[in-house]
Design a protein around this motif. Structure first.
Motif, short mmCIF file in Angstrom:
data_model
loop_
_atom_site.label_atom_id
_atom_site.label_comp_id
_atom_site.label_asym_id
_atom_site.label_seq_id
_atom_site.Cartn_x
_atom_site.Cartn_y
_atom_site.Cartn_z
N ASN A 197 25.79 29.76 110.72
CA ASN A 197 25.38 30.64 111.80
C ASN A 197 26.12 30.21 113.05
O ASN A 197 25.86 29.13 113.60
CB ASN A 197 23.87 30.54 112.00
CG ASN A 197 23.40 31.53 113.04
OD1 ASN A 197 24.21 32.12 113.76
ND2 ASN A 197 22.10 31.71 113.13
N LYS A 202 25.83 30.92 115.91
CA LYS A 202 25.03 30.77 117.14
C LYS A 202 24.41 29.38 117.25
O LYS A 202 23.94 28.99 118.31
CB LYS A 202 23.92 31.82 117.16
CG LYS A 202 24.46 33.24 117.32
CD LYS A 202 23.37 34.17 117.78
CE LYS A 202 23.93 35.58 117.97
NZ LYS A 202 23.24 36.52 117.12
N GLU A 249 24.10 23.69 112.46
CA GLU A 249 24.65 24.55 111.41
C GLU A 249 24.90 23.74 110.14
O GLU A 249 24.60 24.20 109.04
CB GLU A 249 25.94 25.22 111.88
CG GLU A 249 26.37 26.33 110.95
CD GLU A 249 27.66 27.01 111.37
OE1 GLU A 249 28.21 26.68 112.42
OE2 GLU A 249 28.10 27.89 110.61
#
Lengths: 358, 86
Positions: free
Chosen positions: B48, B50, B56
Motif C-alpha cells: 500500500n 500510502k 508496508e
C-alpha cells in the motif's frame, strides 16, 4: 429448383465398414457415395442434398497423426462439394478428435459449412467447439437417428446462409439454443425488438419475483473443485510464486502480452532478495500499474518471502517465478496455463503456490 | 482476476495447494478458487503506497503469513482468509 447440396461425409473404420479395432490404423481413403450412417444422412437430406463421397480413416491413424487433416484435404482436392459432415462421434474420444479437427480443417480450407455431432463429455467438444459446429448428441450410436436429424437440419441452415459461418445481416442464421450446437464463444451483434433498458428491468423484475429469466451475458462458471490437501508442515515445504499481474523484467524481453494472454513466462529469482524498482515492470493492461512498478514486491512479494524463508518459517522458495497477464483472459487459457505451470512445479518438487492477482 | 482465480482452481484441482492473494473476493469465489487471501488492493495486492515503507513491509509479511496459514489448513470447501489487522 435449387441444386442439391453436394455433401462429403467422414466416418471412422468402424462406421465406414472397414473393420473394428484391428483396422484402427487404416489410412484415409475415399469412397464414392454414402456408406453406413451416410445412408441415413442421405435419407434426411432427401432431394435437398446428395452424399457424393465418404472419407474413411482409422481412429488411431487420425488421432495419432497431426498431418491426417492435410491428407484428407489432399484426398478431397479434386472433388467439388458444398458441405461436410463428420460422424456423429457420440462419446468416442479418438473419433471425436478426428471429426472435430476435420470439420475445422475443411471449413478453413474450403469455406464450406461443416457439421459434426458429439456427446457433451467428449473431450473433443472442448477442443474444437470454437472452430467447428458440433451438435449435441447422445452418448452412443443408439441415438444415431436423432443426432443425424440435428446435424442435417443445422447443415441445411448453414448452407442457406450467405456465409459458411452462419453470419448474415442482423446476426446469425443459427444459434446454439435454437440449433442445438455447442456455443462457439463468439459475440454477434443482433438488433433486439426492445431497448436494453426495458429488457434489463424485465429481467430484474423476474428475478425479484422469482420467475425464470435468461441472462444475455452468461459468464463461464467452471464449477468448484475439491480443495487440494493442505501442506502437512511448512518447514520442509518448497513454495513457488505465481502472478497474473503481468510483472516481467524491464523491457519485456520475451514479449508477454498485456491482455488475452494464452501463454506464461518464467523468470529466475535465484539469489535475489527482493525485486528492485526499475528492473521490473507490469505489462498488464487492466489496471494502473504505477504502484507495482514503483515496488514490484507489491505484486510478486519476494522480499517478504525471502524473510520468511531465511527465518525457516517455510523450507525454500522455488527459484523461478511464473507470470501471465490476467486481463480479459479466457478461463480455458487460464486453465491451460495453470496446467503447464503445474507440470513444471511438479518436476521441481514444489509443494505449494502463492498466486497473486490484481 | 478471473484468470488468477481460474489458475488457482486448476492448480488446486491438480492437488497443489494454492493461496490466491486477491482483492475481488466475490469473483475468486465464483470462479472457484479454494484458498482466498484478501489482498490490499487491485493495484497493489501485497502493499500500500500510502503506508510508510516499514508499515508496508510488515503488512506484506502478515499477508504472506496468512497465505502460508491457508496452505496448511485442511479444507472441505472454499474459504476466505484475512490477515490480522496491523
Amino acid at each position: 429448383m435449387v441444386e442439391p447440396l453436394r455433401v462429403v461425409h467422414y466416418l471412422n473404420q468402424f462406421f465406414g465398414q472397414i473393420g473394428g479395432e484391428e483396422k484402427a490404423d487404416a489410412a484415409p481413403r475415399l469412397h464414392q457415395g454414402p456408406l453406413g450412417p451416410g445412408l441415413l444422412l442421405q435419407e434426411r437430406l432427401g432431394e435437398r442434398g446428395r452424399v457424393v463421397a465418404t472419407v474413411i480413416c482409422g481412429d488411431n491413424y487420425a488421432a495419432e497423426r497431426q498431418e491426417t487433416a492435410g491428407e484428407v484435404l489432399a484426398l478431397l482436392r479434386g472433388l467439388e462439394f458444398d458441405a461436410f459432415v463428420a460422424g456423429p462421434a457420440f462419446n468416442a474420444g479418438r473419433y471425436g478428435l478426428a471429426c472435430g479437427s476435420l470439420c475445422a480443417a475443411v471449413r478453413e480450407a474450403r469455406g464450406v459449412p461443416c457439421v459434426t455431432g458429439m456427446f457433451a463429455e467428449n473431450p473433443a467438444v472442448e477442443q474444437f467447439r470454437r472452430r467447428a459446429y458440433i451438435v449435441r448428441s447422445g452418448s452412443t450410436a443408439r441415438e444415431m437417428a436423432q443426432a443425424m436429424e440435428a446435424v442435417t437440419a443445422l447443415l441445411l441452415k448453414l448452407a442457406a446462409a450467405p456465409d459458411e459461418t452462419g453470419v448474415q445481416a442482423g446476426g446469425l442464421a443459427v444459434s446454439p439454443e435454437a440449433d442445438g450446437y455447442f456455443p462457439q464463444g463468439r459475440t454477434v451483434n443482433v438488433v433486439g425488438d426492445r431497448l436494453a433498458a426495458a429488457r434489463a428491468v424485465e429481467m430484474l423484475l423476474a428475478r425479484v419475483q422469482g420467475r425464470p429469466f435468461h441472462t444475455e451475458i452468461p459468464l463461464p462458471a467452471p464449477g468448484r473443485v475439491p480443495p487440494a490437501p493442505a501442506l502437512r508442515e511448512l518447514r520442509g515445504a518448497c513454495l513457488a510464486l505465481v502472478t497474473e499481474g503481468g510483472l516481467v523484467p524491464a523491457g519485456n524481453p520475451d514479449g508477454l502480452v498485456g491482455a488475452r494472454a494464452s501463454s506464461y513466462r518464467a523468470y529466475s529469482i535465484a539469489g535475489l532478495g527482493s525485486l528492485r524498482a526499475g528492473a521490473y515492470e507490469s505489462v498488464h493492461r487492466g489496471f494502473d500499474t504505477s504502484a507495482v512498478n514503483a515496488d514490484p514486491n507489491r505484486i510478486v512479494p519476494l522480499d517478504a518471502a525471502r524473510q520468511l524463508e531465511a527465518e525457516g518459517v517455510f523450507g525454500k522458495l522455488h527459484e523461478t517465478y511464473y507470470v501471465t497477464s490476467g486481463c480479459a483472459t479466457w478461463i480455458e487459457s487460464s486453465q491451460a496455463m495453470a496446467a503447464g505451470i503445474a507440470a513444471e512445479l511438479r518436476r521441481n518438487g514444489v509443494d505449494g503456490v502463492i498466486l497473486t492477482a490484481t | 482476476m478471473r484468470c488468477g482465480a481460474a489458475m488457482a482452481r486448476e492448480l488446486e484441482r491438480q492437488g497443489i495447494p494454492t493461496a490466491l492473494v486477491a482483492t475481488l473476493v466475490s469473483t475468486a469465489l465464483t470462479v472457484g478458487a479454494n484458498r482466498i487471501v484478501v489482498g490490499t488492493g487491485i493495484q497493489h495486492p501485497l502493499g500500500n503506497p500510502k503506508l510508510s515503507a516499514e508499515e508496508e513491509r510488515r503488512q506484506r509479511r502478515r499477508l504472506l503469513e496468512c497465505a502460508l496459514q491457508s496452505l496448511t489448513t485442511d479444507l472441505q470447501e472454499q474459504r476466505v482468509f484475512e490477515a490480522a489487522a496491523a
